[in-house]
Design a protein around this motif. Structure first.
Motif, PDB file in Angstrom:
ATOM      1  N   THR A  60      -7.161   1.167  -6.413  1.00 40.50           N
ATOM      2  CA  THR A  60      -6.048   1.563  -7.264  1.00 40.50           C
ATOM      3  C   THR A  60      -6.381   2.918  -7.888  1.00 40.50           C
ATOM      4  O   THR A  60      -7.449   3.092  -8.480  1.00 40.50           O
ATOM      5  CB  THR A  60      -5.782   0.530  -8.373  1.00 40.50           C
ATOM      6  OG1 THR A  60      -5.418  -0.719  -7.767  1.00 40.50           O
ATOM      7  CG2 THR A  60      -4.661   0.976  -9.293  1.00 40.50           C
ATOM      8  N   ARG A 107      -1.656   2.458  -4.859  1.00 39.12           N
ATOM      9  CA  ARG A 107      -2.553   1.546  -4.160  1.00 39.12           C
ATOM     10  C   ARG A 107      -2.814   2.073  -2.753  1.00 39.12           C
ATOM     11  O   ARG A 107      -1.880   2.392  -1.991  1.00 39.12           O
ATOM     12  CB  ARG A 107      -1.930   0.145  -4.080  1.00 39.12           C
ATOM     13  CG  ARG A 107      -2.845  -0.933  -3.521  1.00 39.12           C
ATOM     14  CD  ARG A 107      -3.992  -1.239  -4.448  1.00 39.12           C
ATOM     15  NE  ARG A 107      -4.819  -2.338  -3.897  1.00 39.12           N
ATOM     16  CZ  ARG A 107      -5.992  -2.698  -4.393  1.00 39.12           C
ATOM     17  NH1 ARG A 107      -6.484  -2.075  -5.453  1.00 39.12           N
ATOM     18  NH2 ARG A 107      -6.666  -3.678  -3.841  1.00 39.12           N
ATOM     19  N   MET A 119       0.833  -1.194   0.000  1.00 38.91           N
ATOM     20  CA  MET A 119       0.000   0.000   0.000  1.00 38.91           C
ATOM     21  C   MET A 119       0.878   1.259   0.000  1.00 38.91           C
ATOM     22  O   MET A 119       1.837   1.362   0.761  1.00 38.91           O
ATOM     23  CB  MET A 119      -0.903   0.022   1.238  1.00 38.91           C
ATOM     24  CG  MET A 119      -2.038  -0.986   1.214  1.00 38.91           C
ATOM     25  SD  MET A 119      -3.386  -0.456   0.159  1.00 38.91           S
ATOM     26  CE  MET A 119      -4.518  -1.834   0.375  1.00 38.91           C
ATOM     27  N   GLU A 162       0.256   4.146 -11.208  1.00 37.74           N
ATOM     28  CA  GLU A 162      -0.703   3.489 -10.323  1.00 37.74           C
ATOM     29  C   GLU A 162      -0.272   3.645  -8.864  1.00 37.74           C
ATOM     30  O   GLU A 162       0.907   3.500  -8.531  1.00 37.74           O
ATOM     31  CB  GLU A 162      -0.829   2.006 -10.669  1.00 37.74           C
ATOM     32  CG  GLU A 162      -1.469   1.752 -12.023  1.00 37.74           C
ATOM     33  CD  GLU A 162      -1.773   0.284 -12.260  1.00 37.74           C
ATOM     34  OE1 GLU A 162      -1.517  -0.541 -11.351  1.00 37.74           O
ATOM     35  OE2 GLU A 162      -2.265  -0.051 -13.354  1.00 37.74           O
TER      36      GLU A 162
END
Length: 376
Positions: free
Chosen positions: A181, A192, A1, A190
């Motif tokens: 995402t 997370r 994360m 991207e």
């Protein structure tokens, strides 16, 4: 994360949400497609009126709670962000609007004064009152500095550990059972996160397209006027005000820069399918109404505006904001659609969004603001 929570849009609501989350030790990624404190969205224009005695009674607890949080932010930032000059609401005492203001005062025990037309004109001769109108003075009112507040909140969030990505447009939000995402920036990088809070104002339906039928970007026009006697329109002598008089609904703030007085008219607003199509041109026809209102109700202002600026906000079909998780995925939280009424209640709303993201209960009643009322 990459972080516990992403906040998409760092304007009115996003700045407060990022600040409130960071105060709680939550790791935050903040995304803003423009610069921090930009001039395209709902908080532009240099001033916002703050009053707790609201004609929209259901928003009063959020505004009352926000008062103390604005003061907290002042202490943390070392800046004055909300003045102490009070606020005026003017109108026919028998109107539903003024009855609602009195209901707010009574239900939430707000410090106030009620002035008849003679006393009000003695204290505030700048206003020409209609026969029988009353003026309610809200002691805890004042003037907010919106751009300064947004920047102060984002800077505090940064100092508390938030990672802020300005000039970084979020292209897509992809939520699943374990998190979200975020795809952002020209390189479509991207990120997370565990949860995302969408605080994108008039751009919210671009990120959440199933809101399109109940959501639109609408234009808010602000106008500024030159007073004949500037010393009569300082904040000490001319508090921020809202009045509905003879069918004309105007509101404004004093000459906080010592020169220009803002008076804006509530009128039917231009709508845009997309906030990206926003037109900053203002026609002559768009300002004739406020010109006539100033001539009639505030005669010591030159009635021709010397500055005109349009801004946008996200409006819902029922005029109430959307606050809460979507039914499709609890990891997506919406905080948008404040329909031109958001700035005064933004700290409380940021706190609510932070509680929702952390899985905590909020002490505010937000059931009527749920996304589920629109099937979201």
């Amino acid at each position: 994360m990459d972080a516990d929570v992403a906040v998409v849009g760092l304007g009115t609501m996003g700045s407060m949400t990022a600040w409130q989350l960071s105060r709680q030790g939550v790791s935050v990624l903040g995304f803003e497609q423009f610069g921090i404190g930009h001039d395209r969205s709902a908080y532009g224009g240099g001033s916002r009126r703050f009053r707790i005695a609201s004609p929209l009674v259901e928003e009063t607890p959020f505004i009352k709670g926000s008062y103390h949080m604005f003061r907290d932010l002042e202490q943390e930032a070392g800046q004055q962000l909300l003045s102490y000059s009070g606020a005026l609401t003017i109108g026919d005492p028998d109107s539903q609007r003024m009855k609602n203001v009195m209901r707010s005062i009574q239900e939430y025990d707000l410090r106030h004064e009620i002035l008849d037309d003679h006393e009000a004109m003695r204290r505030y001769p700048q206003h020409r009152l209609l026969p029988g109108e009353v003026t309610v003075w809200d002691e805890m009112g004042g003037v907010l500095r919106p751009e300064q507040i947004v920047i102060a909140a984002v800077n505090r969030a940064r100092k508390l550990g938030a990672q802020v990505h300005s000039y970084t447009e979020v292209k897509d939000i992809q939520a699943d059972e374990t998190g979200v995402t975020i795809i952002a920036g020209e390189d479509e990088k991207e990120y997370r996160v565990g949860k995302v809070i969408v605080t994108a104002g008039p751009w919210a339906n671009k990120l959440v397209p199933n809101m399109n039928k109940i959501y639109s970007a609408q234009r808010i026009i602000m106008t500024w006027f030159i007073p004949e006697s500037p010393e009569q329109f300082t904040e000490e002598k001319f508090p921020n005000f809202s009045r509905l008089s003879g069918g004309r609904h105007i509101q404004g703030t004093p000459a906080i820069d010592g020169r220009l007085v803002r008076v804006s008219e509530s009128l039917e607003r231009a709508k845009y399918d997309s906030a990206d199509h926003f037109d900053k041109n203002v026609s002559v026809e768009d300002i004739l109404g406020v010109r006539e209102a100033v001539k009639e109700l505030i005669p010591n202002l030159n009635p021709d505006p010397v500055s005109i600026a349009p801004f946008m906000d996200g409006f819902t079909t029922d005029g109430l904001p959307i606050v809460g998780s979507t039914s499709k995925n609890e990891n997506v939280i919406l905080l948008c659609g404040f329909s031109g009424q958001g700035f005064s209640q933004s700290p409380a709303m940021g706190e609510i969004a932070a509680h929702l993201a952390m899985g905590n209960k909020t002490g505010y009643d937000i059931k009527h603001l749920s996304p589920k009322r629109f099937g979201l």
